[in-house]
Design a protein around this motif. Structure first.
Motif, short mmCIF file in Angstrom:
data_model
loop_
_atom_site.label_atom_id
_atom_site.label_comp_id
_atom_site.label_asym_id
_atom_site.label_seq_id
_atom_site.Cartn_x
_atom_site.Cartn_y
_atom_site.Cartn_z
N ARG A 1 6.68 3.56 -0.38
CA ARG A 1 6.71 4.92 -0.93
C ARG A 1 7.77 4.94 -2.01
O ARG A 1 8.74 4.18 -1.98
CB ARG A 1 6.98 5.96 0.14
CG ARG A 1 8.38 5.93 0.70
CD ARG A 1 8.60 7.07 1.71
NE ARG A 1 10.01 7.27 1.95
CZ ARG A 1 10.82 8.03 1.24
NH1 ARG A 1 10.37 8.69 0.21
NH2 ARG A 1 12.10 8.15 1.54
N ALA B 1 -2.99 2.59 2.84
CA ALA B 1 -2.98 1.38 3.67
C ALA B 1 -4.18 1.34 4.61
O ALA B 1 -4.43 2.30 5.32
CB ALA B 1 -1.69 1.30 4.46
N THR C 1 3.76 -1.51 3.49
CA THR C 1 3.49 -0.15 3.05
C THR C 1 4.74 0.34 2.32
O THR C 1 5.86 -0.08 2.64
CB THR C 1 3.16 0.80 4.22
OG1 THR C 1 4.23 0.76 5.16
CG2 THR C 1 1.87 0.40 4.90
N LYS D 1 -0.95 6.96 1.87
CA LYS D 1 -2.07 6.87 2.82
C LYS D 1 -3.09 5.80 2.45
O LYS D 1 -4.15 5.72 3.04
CB LYS D 1 -2.77 8.23 2.87
CG LYS D 1 -1.87 9.38 3.15
CD LYS D 1 -1.81 9.67 4.62
CE LYS D 1 -1.04 10.95 4.85
NZ LYS D 1 0.09 10.83 5.68
N ARG E 1 2.17 -7.18 6.38
CA ARG E 1 1.47 -5.95 5.99
C ARG E 1 2.52 -4.99 5.46
O ARG E 1 3.38 -4.54 6.22
CB ARG E 1 0.75 -5.38 7.19
CG ARG E 1 -0.02 -4.13 6.93
CD ARG E 1 -0.81 -3.75 8.19
NE ARG E 1 -1.64 -2.61 7.94
CZ ARG E 1 -1.24 -1.36 8.08
NH1 ARG E 1 -0.02 -1.09 8.48
NH2 ARG E 1 -2.06 -0.37 7.83
N TYR F 1 0.85 -1.19 0.00
CA TYR F 1 0.00 0.00 0.00
C TYR F 1 0.88 1.24 0.00
O TYR F 1 1.81 1.35 0.80
CB TYR F 1 -0.92 0.00 1.22
CG TYR F 1 -1.89 -1.16 1.19
CD1 TYR F 1 -3.05 -1.09 0.43
CD2 TYR F 1 -1.63 -2.32 1.91
CE1 TYR F 1 -3.94 -2.14 0.39
CE2 TYR F 1 -2.52 -3.38 1.87
CZ TYR F 1 -3.67 -3.29 1.11
OH TYR F 1 -4.53 -4.35 1.05
#
Length: 88
Positions: A51, A35, A49, A33, A47, A30
């Motif tokens: 960038r 996630a 996340t 934002k 999990r 993800y």
């Protein structure tokens, strides 16, 4: 990533999907934002996340199942494992 089987990376605006041929595994990274909140249930893919930093995708993965393996050495892990990857 150490699997000898093919995988495909699909990039969208909010999520990067890593589609593994072996056992039809899907991993979601993800972005920013996008996630959803953590569910508190560890999984084998965890999990993730991420960038973008120019042409590099920086990924942080948590909530990994403590019996997950990171590589072919099968080093033991725990429920506080955090993995950082940089894909370019």
């Amino acid at each position: 990533m150490a699997s000898p089987f093919p995988f495909e990376i699909v990039v969208t605006q909010d999520v990067v999907y890593i589609l593994y041929e072996y056992m039809s595994q899907i991993r979601r990274v993800y972005l920013d934002k996008a996630a959803p909140p953590a569910m508190g249930l560890p999984t084998f893919n965890g999990r993730s996340t991420g960038r973008w930093d120019k042409d590099t995708l920086e990924i942080e993965t948590t909530d990994l199942n403590p019996i997950s393996v990171l590589d072919t050495t099968h080093l033991p892990t725990s429920d506080v494992l955090r993995v950082t990857e940089r894909l370019r």
